[in-house]
Design an enzyme around this catalytic site. Structure first.
Site, short mmCIF file in Angstrom:
data_model
loop_
_atom_site.label_atom_id
_atom_site.label_comp_id
_atom_site.label_asym_id
_atom_site.label_seq_id
_atom_site.Cartn_x
_atom_site.Cartn_y
_atom_site.Cartn_z
N TYR A 203 41.95 31.83 59.34
CA TYR A 203 42.76 31.56 60.52
C TYR A 203 42.31 30.22 61.13
CZ TYR A 203 44.79 32.28 65.14
OH TYR A 203 45.50 32.14 66.29
N THR A 205 41.10 29.03 63.74
CA THR A 205 39.86 28.83 64.50
C THR A 205 38.61 29.22 63.72
OG1 THR A 205 40.00 31.05 65.39
CG2 THR A 205 41.02 29.31 66.70
N LYS A 206 38.74 29.73 62.52
CA LYS A 206 37.57 30.27 61.82
C LYS A 206 36.74 29.16 61.15
CE LYS A 206 38.45 34.28 63.32
NZ LYS A 206 39.29 35.37 62.84
N THR A 207 35.63 29.53 60.52
CA THR A 207 34.66 28.52 60.06
C THR A 207 35.25 27.60 58.99
OG1 THR A 207 33.74 30.07 58.45
CG2 THR A 207 32.64 29.93 60.60
#
Ligand SMILES: *Cc1c(COP(=O)(O)O)cnc(C)c1O
Length: 410
Positions: A203, A205-207
């Protein structure tokens, strides 16, 4: 919305780190004429499997879809029970409901905010007594990128015959010293190789980010085959492959009512570039974490997140501060507002599921059943932590947080 989020200097809570490499890869994929699942997705799966050391990696269009598929493949069905921490995003629990099962919520540990393993065995024994073999699985969440106590979880899973489906949405790259379900040796392992299946999120915003996307990893060939089958309409590749020599190219067989959870080559081409940068991203996030820790260490109002095992690799997807409300004249909400007014976006991870109307009402949940999560929820603040933050931005976040903490200290 933060009052001055239009301000150019506003530090967003999260931002994907997209460079010319990702842009070039997307353009090349678009020119190739192959937009949906194809060679790029296959390459992404192979590279991801290698990165965590798993035998199988199956790309999906979200972690939510991946969790659904992994639970289905693990045999979760009507009225089955899955142990789930209350401290998570609703996706972890909702997938059990998709299959007609029920999450059983468990409180978290005070320091890590991960599922409280000290309460787990007692809970398993009670549930076994009441529901017998309906208790099927544990769904640990590696909160913020810190691994759960996997040794304890794997031992309980083995003793009680439970599947372990990990929500690894925050946990790439995370590693831990543990055994695995497939291998009794205790050694350093990447999350993605410990439980029966692990599910990662890409997604925005993920790492690592592909906009929307996810990956299921497993060492179990049967589980991998089921996920592969069900992610694309239950169309069997084995049947297909077996007949390709004798059947026309348009031929396929539907062997189950599957889903539509495949990842596109456009997303996978971003994923390949992000994967190549993932180690560097983690190093940068960890450096930011150290800067925050050093700045907040002695402040009576700000409590730093705790890394329980120094030997683990923590993905640092989130940096979750806790406010010492007894020494503060404002509440968490006002703290976040004060941060936004000074140009820093913050967030809250998570609103525990037992406080959400659907879960609360469906299962008659009460805050008193989850004392730690209920209390900690009131005082958590997630600060920005992403590789696109330069040293100046990190310093500004620190200065603003310290200024507010000191100004409202009592
Ligand atoms: C983001 C997230 C998910 C869902 O990921 P998607 O790829 O958006 O479906 C699941 N669990 C946790 C803990 C998350 O943070």
């Amino acid at each position: 919305m933060p009052v001055d989020s239009n301000n150019e200097d506003f530090i967003s809570f999260a931002l994907p780190c997209i460079g010319e490499e990702e842009i070039g890869a997307v353009v090349a994929t678009m020119r190739s004429g192959w937009l949906t699942t194809g060679p790029k997705t296959q390459a992404f799966e192979q590279a991801f499997a290698e990165a965590v050391g798993a035998r199988h990696a199956l790309a999906v269009n979200s972690a939510t879809g991946g969790l659904h598929l992994a639970m289905e493949a693990a045999g979760i069905g009507k009225d089955d029970l899955v142990l789930t921490p209350t401290w998570t995003f609703t996706a972890t629990a909702e997938v059990t409901r998709y299959l007609g099962g029920h999450p059983v919520f468990v409180d978290v540990e005070q320091d890590t905010l991960n599922i409280d393993v000290s309460k787990l065995e007692q809970r398993i024994i009670e549930l076994r007594r009441e529901h017998g073999a309906k208790l099927k699985a544990i769904a640990p969440v590696h909160f913020a990128g810190q691994a759960c106590e996997m040794d304890v979880i794997m031992k309980l899973a083995e003793a009680y015959g439970l599947a372990v489906i990990e929500d690894a949405a925050h946990a790439f790259p995370t590693s831990v010293v543990s055994r695995s379900v497939h291998d009794g040796e205790r050694c350093r392992r990447m999350i993605g190789t410990v439980g029966h299946a692990s599910v990662f999120s890409f997604y925005a915003t993920k790492t690592i980010a592909t906009g929307e996307g996810g990956m299921v990893t497993t060492d179990d060939p049967r589980l991998a085959e089921r996920v592969r089958l069900m992610r694309l309409h239950g169309i069997s590749r084995d049947v297909w492959n077996r007949y390709t020599s004798t059947k026309p190219s348009w031929y396929y067989e539907v062997v189950a009512p599957g889903y539509k959870y495949n990842l596109t080559d456009i997303a996978s081409s971003i994923g390949l570039e992000q994967l190549a940068k993932a180690q560097g991203f983690q190093v940068r996030r960890e450096a930011i974490r150290h800067r925050y820790d050093a700045a907040f260490a002695n402040h009576p109002v700000l409590e730093m997140p705790i890394q329980r095992h120094a030997s683990d690799v923590h993905a640092w997807h989130l940096y979750v501060l806790r406010l010492n409300l007894e020494r503060l004249s404002i509440d968490r909400e006002q703290f976040i507002r004060e941060m936004a007014q000074r140009g820093v976006g913050c967030s809250v991870h998570f609103i525990p599921l037992h406080l959400q109307p659907y879960w609360r009402e469906r299962y008659n949940l009460d805050p008193a059943m989850f004392p730690i999560a209920s209390r900690e929820f009131e005082r958590v603040v997630s600060l920005p932590i992403y590789p696109g933050m330069d040293d100046n931005m990190v310093k500004r976040v620190i200065n603003v947080a310290l200024e507010i903490a000191t100004r409202f200290q009592v």
